[in-house]
Design a protein around this motif. Structure first.
Motif, PDB file in Angstrom:
ATOM      1  N   TRP A 114      41.895  62.746  51.170  1.00  0.00           N
ATOM      2  CA  TRP A 114      41.034  63.856  51.596  1.00  0.00           C
ATOM      3  C   TRP A 114      40.078  64.269  50.471  1.00  0.00           C
ATOM      4  CZ3 TRP A 114      38.475  67.690  53.813  1.00  0.00           C
ATOM      5  CH2 TRP A 114      38.301  68.894  53.124  1.00  0.00           C
ATOM      6  N   LEU A 115      40.608  64.415  49.258  1.00  0.00           N
ATOM      7  CA  LEU A 115      39.777  64.854  48.136  1.00  0.00           C
ATOM      8  C   LEU A 115      38.618  63.890  47.873  1.00  0.00           C
ATOM      9  CD1 LEU A 115      42.434  66.064  45.519  1.00  0.00           C
ATOM     10  CD2 LEU A 115      40.903  67.472  46.909  1.00  0.00           C
ATOM     11  N   ILE A 116      38.872  62.598  48.045  1.00  0.00           N
ATOM     12  CA  ILE A 116      37.804  61.622  47.838  1.00  0.00           C
ATOM     13  C   ILE A 116      36.865  61.588  49.040  1.00  0.00           C
ATOM     14  CG2 ILE A 116      37.306  59.163  47.487  1.00  0.00           C
ATOM     15  CD1 ILE A 116      40.037  58.986  46.049  1.00  0.00           C
ATOM     16  N   GLY A 117      37.428  61.591  50.238  1.00  0.00           N
ATOM     17  CA  GLY A 117      36.604  61.508  51.439  1.00  0.00           C
ATOM     18  C   GLY A 117      35.705  62.711  51.649  1.00  0.00           C
ATOM     19  N   ARG A 118      36.128  63.892  51.197  1.00  0.00           N
ATOM     20  CA  ARG A 118      35.333  65.100  51.421  1.00  0.00           C
ATOM     21  C   ARG A 118      33.998  65.051  50.676  1.00  0.00           C
ATOM     22  NH1 ARG A 118      38.053  70.307  48.652  1.00  0.00           N
ATOM     23  NH2 ARG A 118      36.111  71.216  49.417  1.00  0.00           N
ATOM     24  N   ARG A 119      33.856  64.107  49.769  1.00  0.00           N
ATOM     25  CA  ARG A 119      32.567  63.958  49.090  1.00  0.00           C
ATOM     26  C   ARG A 119      31.472  63.516  50.040  1.00  0.00           C
ATOM     27  NH1 ARG A 119      36.236  64.254  45.247  1.00  0.00           N
ATOM     28  NH2 ARG A 119      35.557  64.747  43.115  1.00  0.00           N
ATOM     29  N   ALA A 120      31.863  63.034  51.215  1.00  0.00           N
ATOM     30  CA  ALA A 120      30.891  62.736  52.272  1.00  0.00           C
ATOM     31  C   ALA A 120      30.891  63.823  53.334  1.00  0.00           C
ATOM     32  CB  ALA A 120      31.215  61.389  52.913  1.00  0.00           C
ATOM     33  N   GLY A 121      31.555  64.952  53.051  1.00  0.00           N
ATOM     34  CA  GLY A 121      31.611  66.054  54.002  1.00  0.00           C
ATOM     35  C   GLY A 121      33.032  66.344  54.439  1.00  0.00           C
ATOM     36  N   VAL A 122      33.264  67.568  54.915  1.00  0.00           N
ATOM     37  CA  VAL A 122      34.593  67.977  55.353  1.00  0.00           C
ATOM     38  C   VAL A 122      35.077  67.092  56.495  1.00  0.00           C
ATOM     39  CG1 VAL A 122      35.923  69.848  56.391  1.00  0.00           C
ATOM     40  CG2 VAL A 122      34.277  70.355  54.593  1.00  0.00           C
ATOM     41  N   MET A 123      34.185  66.789  57.430  1.00  0.00           N
ATOM     42  CA  MET A 123      34.579  65.969  58.564  1.00  0.00           C
ATOM     43  C   MET A 123      35.066  64.603  58.108  1.00  0.00           C
ATOM     44  SD  MET A 123      32.328  64.729  61.855  1.00  0.00           S
ATOM     45  CE  MET A 123      31.795  66.408  62.210  1.00  0.00           C
ATOM     46  N   ALA A 124      34.323  63.973  57.206  1.00  0.00           N
ATOM     47  CA  ALA A 124      34.720  62.657  56.696  1.00  0.00           C
ATOM     48  C   ALA A 124      36.067  62.742  55.977  1.00  0.00           C
ATOM     49  CB  ALA A 124      33.655  62.102  55.758  1.00  0.00           C
ATOM     50  N   GLY A 125      36.274  63.811  55.211  1.00  0.00           N
ATOM     51  CA  GLY A 125      37.536  63.969  54.509  1.00  0.00           C
ATOM     52  C   GLY A 125      38.710  64.091  55.456  1.00  0.00           C
ATOM     53  N   LEU A 126      38.541  64.901  56.517  1.00  0.00           N
ATOM     54  CA  LEU A 126      39.619  65.070  57.493  1.00  0.00           C
ATOM     55  C   LEU A 126      39.895  63.768  58.252  1.00  0.00           C
ATOM     56  CD1 LEU A 126      38.775  68.590  58.969  1.00  0.00           C
ATOM     57  CD2 LEU A 126      40.655  67.993  57.432  1.00  0.00           C
ATOM     58  N   ILE A 127      38.830  63.061  58.610  1.00  0.00           N
ATOM     59  CA  ILE A 127      39.020  61.797  59.323  1.00  0.00           C
ATOM     60  C   ILE A 127      39.741  60.798  58.421  1.00  0.00           C
ATOM     61  CG2 ILE A 127      37.840  59.799  60.326  1.00  0.00           C
ATOM     62  CD1 ILE A 127      35.657  61.708  61.289  1.00  0.00           C
ATOM     63  N   ALA A 128      39.339  60.734  57.142  1.00  0.00           N
ATOM     64  CA  ALA A 128      39.987  59.808  56.202  1.00  0.00           C
ATOM     65  C   ALA A 128      41.474  60.131  56.077  1.00  0.00           C
ATOM     66  CB  ALA A 128      39.310  59.883  54.839  1.00  0.00           C
ATOM     67  N   ALA A 129      41.794  61.424  55.931  1.00  0.00           N
ATOM     68  CA  ALA A 129      43.199  61.820  55.823  1.00  0.00           C
ATOM     69  C   ALA A 129      43.964  61.461  57.086  1.00  0.00           C
ATOM     70  CB  ALA A 129      43.292  63.319  55.547  1.00  0.00           C
ATOM     71  N   GLY A 130      43.349  61.689  58.237  1.00  0.00           N
ATOM     72  CA  GLY A 130      43.993  61.368  59.505  1.00  0.00           C
ATOM     73  C   GLY A 130      44.229  59.881  59.675  1.00  0.00           C
ATOM     74  N   LEU A 131      43.264  59.070  59.252  1.00  0.00           N
ATOM     75  CA  LEU A 131      43.421  57.616  59.360  1.00  0.00           C
ATOM     76  C   LEU A 131      44.579  57.127  58.495  1.00  0.00           C
ATOM     77  CD1 LEU A 131      39.676  56.437  59.313  1.00  0.00           C
ATOM     78  CD2 LEU A 131      41.241  56.456  61.267  1.00  0.00           C
ATOM     79  N   VAL A 132      44.683  57.653  57.269  1.00  0.00           N
ATOM     80  CA  VAL A 132      45.786  57.244  56.395  1.00  0.00           C
ATOM     81  C   VAL A 132      47.117  57.712  56.972  1.00  0.00           C
ATOM     82  CG1 VAL A 132      46.817  57.515  54.115  1.00  0.00           C
ATOM     83  CG2 VAL A 132      44.366  57.171  54.330  1.00  0.00           C
ATOM     84  N   ALA A 133      47.144  58.925  57.505  1.00  0.00           N
ATOM     85  CA  ALA A 133      48.388  59.459  58.060  1.00  0.00           C
ATOM     86  C   ALA A 133      48.930  58.564  59.166  1.00  0.00           C
ATOM     87  CB  ALA A 133      48.161  60.873  58.587  1.00  0.00           C
ATOM     88  N   MET A 134      48.028  57.948  59.950  1.00  0.00           N
ATOM     89  CA  MET A 134      48.454  57.145  61.101  1.00  0.00           C
ATOM     90  C   MET A 134      48.415  55.652  60.843  1.00  0.00           C
ATOM     91  SD  MET A 134      46.692  59.183  64.304  1.00  0.00           S
ATOM     92  CE  MET A 134      45.019  58.951  63.681  1.00  0.00           C
ATOM     93  N   ASP A 135      47.903  55.208  59.693  1.00  0.00           N
ATOM     94  CA  ASP A 135      47.745  53.778  59.450  1.00  0.00           C
ATOM     95  C   ASP A 135      49.089  53.052  59.535  1.00  0.00           C
ATOM     96  OD1 ASP A 135      46.257  51.373  58.487  1.00  0.00           O
ATOM     97  OD2 ASP A 135      47.615  51.611  56.791  1.00  0.00           O
ATOM     98  N   PRO A 136      49.234  52.067  60.428  1.00  0.00           N
ATOM     99  CA  PRO A 136      50.532  51.406  60.604  1.00  0.00           C
ATOM    100  C   PRO A 136      51.060  50.739  59.336  1.00  0.00           C
ATOM    101  CG  PRO A 136      49.035  50.847  62.409  1.00  0.00           C
ATOM    102  CD  PRO A 136      48.221  51.567  61.375  1.00  0.00           C
ATOM    103  N   LEU A 137      50.175  50.163  58.518  1.00  0.00           N
ATOM    104  CA  LEU A 137      50.642  49.487  57.312  1.00  0.00           C
ATOM    105  C   LEU A 137      51.237  50.461  56.311  1.00  0.00           C
ATOM    106  CD1 LEU A 137      48.179  46.639  56.259  1.00  0.00           C
ATOM    107  CD2 LEU A 137      50.557  46.456  56.982  1.00  0.00           C
ATOM    108  N   THR A 138      50.532  51.558  56.043  1.00  0.00           N
ATOM    109  CA  THR A 138      51.048  52.514  55.063  1.00  0.00           C
ATOM    110  C   THR A 138      52.281  53.239  55.603  1.00  0.00           C
ATOM    111  OG1 THR A 138      49.425  54.152  55.816  1.00  0.00           O
ATOM    112  CG2 THR A 138      48.843  52.857  53.895  1.00  0.00           C
ATOM    113  N   VAL A 139      52.321  53.471  56.913  1.00  0.00           N
ATOM    114  CA  VAL A 139      53.519  54.062  57.501  1.00  0.00           C
ATOM    115  C   VAL A 139      54.702  53.112  57.323  1.00  0.00           C
ATOM    116  CG1 VAL A 139      54.635  54.784  59.643  1.00  0.00           C
ATOM    117  CG2 VAL A 139      52.300  55.499  59.169  1.00  0.00           C
ATOM    118  N   GLY A 140      54.499  51.838  57.675  1.00  0.00           N
ATOM    119  CA  GLY A 140      55.579  50.865  57.580  1.00  0.00           C
ATOM    120  C   GLY A 140      56.067  50.648  56.161  1.00  0.00           C
TER     121      GLY A 140
END
Length: 415
Positions: A114-140
């Motif tokens: 989130w901290l890195i993604g927010r450099r492109a805006g709050v929306m980008a930061g939230l989307i980046a955090a959400g993608l990592v939260a749900m990413d099957p590889l990192t979850v697994g």
């Protein structure tokens, strides 16, 4: 006056809304990882070595494992065994406890994304955090007894510090403190994964170049590298070797990646150990022989090595699992359905996402570095797991731009 007050309330509500959204994303990401870790922690061949080393640390025994090639005292970097030993000391020798601790670390990874993604805006930061939260590889892999999650935390911490240093307009003495922290974080990362050793040089050169070859940036980058190597002194004293040879499996790892029977995947179980390399007390001599033989194959047929490099890069970035035991149709469909669009969005983020060019370059440094390393050594989906948060940031910037074009306003960041 009433309308002004109403507007202030709406702005405060809007600025707090994204904070609640971020907290929810982190809690969700940690929760699903804890659940998986409690139900099904994963053990691999490497896991067994790590667990044995951790047990020996807990019980005050010498650091080493028994392998087919004899007793090995430097086959594994000590970072992850020390991490496991810490968990074992508190919770007992429970791999489920390890998986749960790694799930909590994943919350830090989501936050750094989130901290890195927010450099492109709050929306980008939230989307980046959400993608990592749900990413099957990192979850697994959060439930795998492997070094991926602690290492990913170090890598993303290094990327965040690098972003701060990249954005500085002028050098100051206090900037050196951040460079020292970067060196310490990177040193911790090397203790978890030796192959990241020289990536700090790439990151430092990039920051120095975009800081207009500032003397402060150059001095800071050199300081970070010195600090990183300084953290490795205890390990180098243990092995009796320099920083260029951190583990005694590097030789055979390169050999299995380039010998005539190599196909880009793991082959150590199919490689016979020559009689002259057998016997106790030959850990480093064996490593040297394996390495010498491997480089001989590289020099003798560079065209074949280049073809193999393409295959190994493809294996590393494959949207499906390469290992035969992981080719469950449902798992493969989930991975392809998630990662193929993610890679497309990340490519879009590179070319027209909202991040500044200097930030895109910084994020591409570890991607290019690890792709090159594993184009020489083995290629595997596992080796790109720590890069997935970086990919998610790039994908989020591309997706956020599409959302804004569709008329969705950028959330108010507040103060």
């Amino acid at each position: 006056m009433a309308s002004d007050a109403s507007g202030n309330v709406e702005r405060r509500a809007g600025s707090s809304g994204w904070r609640w959204a971020l907290a929810g994303i982190i809690v969700f990401g940690v929760a699903i990882r804890v659940g998986l870790g409690l139900v099904h922690p994963y053990m691999f061949d490497d896991s067994r070595d790590y667990v044995e080393l951790a047990r020996r640390i807990v019980h005050g025994l010498s650091y080493g494992v028994q392998t087919r090639d004899g007793w090995m005292t430097a086959s594994r970097m000590p970072g992850y065994p020390v991490f496991l030993a810490g968990v074992f000391a508190v919770f007992g020798e429970s791999v489920k406890a390890v998986a749960c601790v790694q799930a909590i670390l994943s919350g830090g990874i989501i936050w750094l994304t989130w901290l890195i993604g927010r450099r492109a805006g709050v929306m980008a930061g939230l989307i980046a955090a959400g993608l990592v939260a749900m990413d099957p590889l990192t979850v697994g892999f959060s439930a795998a007894i492997l070094s991926e999650m602690p290492f990913t935390l170090c890598l993303m911490g290094g990327m965040w510090i690098g972003a701060r240093l990249l954005e500085r307009e002028r050098g100051e003495v206090r900037e050196l403190g951040w460079w020292i922290v970067l060196g310490l974080v990177w040193g911790a990362g090397v203790y978890l994964r030796a192959s990241v050793l020289y990536a700090l040089v790439v990151v430092g050169v990039w920051i120095w170049g975009y800081r207009r070859f500032s003397g402060w940036a150059l001095g800071g980058a050199l300081l970070a590298v010195v600090v990183m190597f300084g953290t490795l002194v205890p390990w180098m004293m243990h092995t009796g070797k320099g920083a260029g040879r951190l583990t005694s499996l590097e030789g055979i790892s390169l050999y299995e990646a380039v010998y005539p029977g190599a196909d880009g995947g793991p082959k150590q179980d199919k490689i016979a150990t020559p009689p002259e390399m057998e016997g106790a007390g030959m850990e480093w001599p064996r490593d040297e022989v394996w390495g010498r033989e491997a480089w001989g194959y590289v020099r003798s047929d560079p065209v074949r090595i280049l073809r193999l490099a393409v295959v190994k890069a493809g294996r590393t970035w494959s949207p499906w699992m390469n290992a035969s035991e992981m080719r469950n149709p449902v798992l493969q469909a989930v991975l392809i359905g998630w990662q193929a669009p993610l890679f497309i969005l990340a490519a879009g983020g590179i070319f027209w996402g909202g991040l500044a060019g200097r930030m895109k370059g910084l994020l591409l440094c570890p991607i290019v570095y690890f792709t090159a390393v594993h184009a020489l050594f083995l290629g595997s989906v596992r080796y790109r797991v720590p890069l997935m948060p970086v990919v998610c940031v790039l994908a989020a910037t591309g997706l956020a731009r599409l959302v804004r074009r569709a008329g969705k306003p950028e959330p108010d960041e507040g103060v």
